[in-house]
Design a protein around this motif. Structure first.
Motif, short mmCIF file in Angstrom:
data_model
loop_
_atom_site.label_atom_id
_atom_site.label_comp_id
_atom_site.label_asym_id
_atom_site.label_seq_id
_atom_site.Cartn_x
_atom_site.Cartn_y
_atom_site.Cartn_z
N ARG A 1 20.32 -21.85 -17.78
CA ARG A 1 19.86 -21.30 -16.64
C ARG A 1 20.56 -21.99 -15.32
O ARG A 1 21.25 -21.14 -14.53
N ALA A 2 20.38 -23.15 -15.33
CA ALA A 2 21.10 -24.04 -14.17
C ALA A 2 22.63 -23.78 -14.04
O ALA A 2 23.22 -23.64 -13.23
N LEU B 1 10.85 -22.67 -17.34
CA LEU B 1 11.63 -21.41 -17.62
C LEU B 1 10.63 -20.47 -16.95
O LEU B 1 9.17 -20.91 -16.95
N PHE B 2 10.92 -19.21 -16.75
CA PHE B 2 10.14 -18.29 -16.17
C PHE B 2 9.47 -17.43 -17.45
O PHE B 2 10.09 -16.62 -18.23
N MET C 1 24.58 -21.02 -12.44
CA MET C 1 24.83 -20.90 -10.96
C MET C 1 26.11 -21.56 -10.75
O MET C 1 26.57 -21.75 -9.39
N LYS D 1 24.57 -12.53 -5.98
CA LYS D 1 24.99 -11.17 -5.82
C LYS D 1 26.09 -10.97 -6.57
O LYS D 1 26.91 -9.89 -6.25
N TRP E 1 20.74 -12.26 -8.06
CA TRP E 1 20.33 -12.03 -6.70
C TRP E 1 20.61 -12.89 -5.70
O TRP E 1 20.25 -12.68 -4.32
N VAL E 2 20.96 -14.14 -6.21
CA VAL E 2 21.39 -15.03 -5.00
C VAL E 2 22.95 -15.09 -4.87
O VAL E 2 23.43 -15.08 -3.86
N LEU F 1 9.89 -13.67 -18.13
CA LEU F 1 11.26 -12.83 -18.43
C LEU F 1 11.93 -13.30 -19.62
O LEU F 1 11.58 -14.67 -20.15
N MET G 1 19.34 -28.00 -11.43
CA MET G 1 18.28 -28.85 -11.70
C MET G 1 17.76 -28.63 -13.02
O MET G 1 17.38 -27.47 -13.31
N LEU H 1 19.06 -13.76 -13.57
CA LEU H 1 18.33 -13.49 -12.14
C LEU H 1 19.01 -14.29 -11.19
O LEU H 1 19.20 -13.69 -9.72
N ALA H 2 18.94 -15.63 -11.22
CA ALA H 2 19.72 -16.31 -9.80
C ALA H 2 21.08 -15.78 -9.53
O ALA H 2 21.45 -15.49 -8.31
N ARG I 1 21.48 -26.15 -2.68
CA ARG I 1 20.91 -25.86 -4.04
C ARG I 1 21.79 -24.97 -4.83
O ARG I 1 21.69 -24.87 -5.93
N GLU J 1 19.89 -23.97 1.12
CA GLU J 1 20.38 -23.17 0.33
C GLU J 1 21.65 -23.40 -0.16
O GLU J 1 22.12 -23.32 -1.16
N ASN K 1 17.98 -32.23 -3.64
CA ASN K 1 18.11 -30.91 -3.35
C ASN K 1 16.80 -30.12 -2.55
O ASN K 1 16.66 -28.97 -2.64
#
Ligand SMILES: Nc1ncnc2c1ncn2[C@@H]1O[C@H](COP(=O)(O)OP(=O)(O)OP(=O)(O)O)[C@@H](O)[C@H]1O
Ligand SMILES: [Mg+2]
Lengths: 350, 245
Positions: free
Chosen positions: B154-155, B93-94, B158, B112, B109-110, B97, B86, B105-106, B81, B78, B53
């Protein structure tokens, strides 16, 4: 009971060992020889009533001087009938900062947006005047208001610029990287006073004859750029402290450069360097009196003018003590605000 | 097997300066396959999966993920990804947050996605990894095993077609390893295509279709799971297996 507590407390905190006792005794001695005379001078034997220097007959401070000149110290030569416009601007500022304490996080973003993008415009329109309001040229601005105008302008613009420079310095694109390094090192390498002279005197000579950039604006931009170099280095420290895994995780989720920095990297980096940022802003605030040297009268400049007035000679000490108190209060406010932020985010992490 | 090839590495080479980390790597992964990658420390396992990736850039050869050939264009990076999830050894982790925000988040914002949809999606996957009750906590408040499951959720938010795991249990205390492996086993049974760098051999035997053994930057042995364990050919594989089993 109370006395016993006090004795215990002082044994633990002041006299825990022979060298601590020595230092404590020395400090107590210093306080005893300086504090009572100061209190006597500033309050007990001071004169508060009257309108003339001759009203001050005692040996203490003549606060009449401050009282009479107060408006000038605060607003410079700004027309008296328009002073409400300055007050209104600062009221808006104070209210929006105060509001940010009470609203939920979601709305804080809007307040921040307002402060960065909209407030400067409103403040400029109010203070400079337009839409039928009488125009007050910036050379008439002065006093504490000018101090704050320059400091706030400096903070609002140096912060985003500094953050961009910090990112630029770590960029993988050589052009951006070396431009940022040169820019930062150039501005960090010259003293502020040089920047001020350059902005006030040299810069207009370099412009085509028919263009004119307001002097106050030139100075404000000079200060903002100067401070942005320092902010950049502070923020870079925060960026370096982040583990590489944060970048990996953000990238692996498909975030591009700006999203990754905006949502993941900068919030963490900036949080870790809040004390450094506050330091830089306090330094900025305390640097503003230097503009006296290019013929602008912020609060210290106004005090210098007033104490040179033939009717008010010999008032230097009162004036400077007053200025010191004002700067101390403002710096203290900045530093406790930063501490508040710091505490808030350190508990959030746990 | 006439399933679709979803990952194809062809003669991939990578150097760190003078150091040759990946040597002529050829690898094909089919839709729904589970591949375990093992090998001694420093053999290039992490580097290999990070090349898929583009967390690391390879210098020679081609990497193809589904229809996309990985090259310098941000678009291709992109695209890949967004299809490849992954999970890392250190969770990553962030920390600023909440678990829920880590997950939304992703997608918002990624991809949308509207906020509400992103939150529903996040809760769906947090429930799947059994930490929906921790959604509003911050990563620092969770145990290692919970953090790693949150990272998996989280992964998954997406909705990737392929998942890469880089030693997902190596940083965990023994009692937490199982909860993470259980989640991964569920995921495998649900048909996800997975490449897992791991030394958990019991897990490998249970879920893997193939096992790959790497040493000094090369794939030295690649076999269906049963054969890999019963009948390894390479001397280094045998030595490695005797140490680890
Ligand atoms: N950024 C880098 N620069 C230089 N060398 C690196 C870099 N990253 C990794 N290496 C080297 O490349 C080799 C392979 O590293 P890699 O992390 O892929 O190994 P690994 O098989 O995942 O090992 P481990 O089991 O310890 O995680 C190692 O020898 C390592 O020292
Ligand atoms: Mg590794």
């Amino acid at each position: 009971m109370k006395i016993k507590n006090l004795a215990n407390w002082s044994r633990q905190n002041l006299f825990s060992s022979w060298y601590n006792s020595l230092i404590s005794l020395f400090c107590i001695y210093l306080i005893i020889i300086t504090l009572p005379p100061f209190i006597d001078w500033a309050f007990l034997s001071a004169t508060f009533d009257g309108n003339l220097k001759t009203d001050c007959k005692t040996s203490g401070a003549c606060w009449v001087f401050i009282k009479v000149w107060f408006e000038k110290f605060m607003y410079g030569f700004y027309p008296v009938e328009n002073i409400w416009r300055i007050n209104l601007s600062f009221l808006i500022l104070i209210l929006s900062i105060a509001a940010s304490f009470f609203v939920r996080d979601k709305f804080k973003i809007y307040i921040l947006f307002f402060l960065i993008f909209i407030f400067p415009i409103i403040a400029f329109i109010l203070i400079h005047g337009s839409f039928g309001m009488q125009i007050v040229e910036s050379r008439e601005w002065g006093g504490l208001a000018l101090t704050f105008i320059l400091a706030i302008f400096g903070i609002i613009f140096s912060f985003p610029l500094g953050v961009l420079l910090a990112l630029g310095r770590r960029s993988e694109l050589p052009v951006i990287k070396y431009f940022s390094i040169c820019f930062i090192e150039f501005w960090r390498g010259i003293p502020l006073i040089t920047v001020l002279f350059a902005a006030a005197v040299m810069f207009p000579l370099l412009l085509p004859a028919d263009t004119y950039v307001d002097k106050t604006l030139r100075i404000a931009i000079g200060i903002a750029i100067f401070e942005s170099a320092y902010i950049a280095e502070v923020v870079r420290g925060g960026l370096q402290s982040l583990p590489k895994g944060q970048y990996d995780a953000a990238r692996s989720l498909g975030m591009g450069y700006w999203k990754m920095n905006f949502f993941i990297i900068l919030p963490q980096a900036i949080k870790t360097v809040i004390p450094g940022i506050a330091n830089t802003f306090i330094a900025l605030l305390k640097d503003t009196p230097l503009i006296v040297l290019v013929g602008m009268a912020e609060i210290l400049g106004m005090i210098n003018l007033a104490k040179a007035n033939p009717y008010w000679l010999g008032m230097a000490v009162e004036g400077y003590v007053f200025a010191a108190a004002i700067f101390w209060v403002a710096s203290y406010f900045l530093s406790s605000y930063s501490q508040r932020l710091e505490n808030k985010y350190s508990t959030e992490k746990k | 097997m006439n399933k679709e090839k979803v990952i194809e590495l062809n003669k991939v080479n990578k150097w760190y300066g003078e150091f040759h980390v990946l040597k002529d790597i050829d690898l094909s992964v089919y839709q729904g396959e589970k591949i375990i990658v093992c090998g001694p420390s420093g053999s290039g396992k992490s580097t290999l999966i990070r090349c898929i990736n583009r967390l690391e850039e390879h210098q020679e050869g081609t990497v193809r993920v589904r229809d996309t050939i990985l090259d310098h264009h941000t678009q291709s990076i992109e695209k890949i990804r967004s299809e490849v999830g992954m999970v890392f050894q250190q969770f990553n982790l962030f920390p600023h947050l909440s678990i829920l925000d880590n997950c939304t988040l992703a997608p918002s914002w990624v991809r949308k996605m509207p906020k509400k949809d992103a939150e529903d999606l996040a809760m769906k996957y947090l429930t799947k990894v059994k930490i929906d009750d921790q959604a509003l906590k911050f990563p620092g408040q969770l145990s290692g095993g919970q953090q790693q499951r949150a990272a998996i959720a989280r992964a998954l938010c997406m909705e990737p077609k392929i998942m890469l795991f880089d030693e997902p249990t190596s940083a965990l205390d023994p009692e937490m390893i199982k909860e993470v492996l259980d989640v991964m086993t569920d995921l495998a049974k649900a048909g996800m295509t997975m490449i897992v760098v791991s030394h958990e051999m019991a897990f490998a035997k249970e879920v893997a279709d193939r096992v790959i053994f790497m040493d000094e930057g090369s794939i030295v042995e690649e076999k269906p799971t049963a054969q890999f364990f019963s009948n390894p050919e390479n001397e280094r594989t045998k030595l490695f297996l005797s140490q680890i089993l």
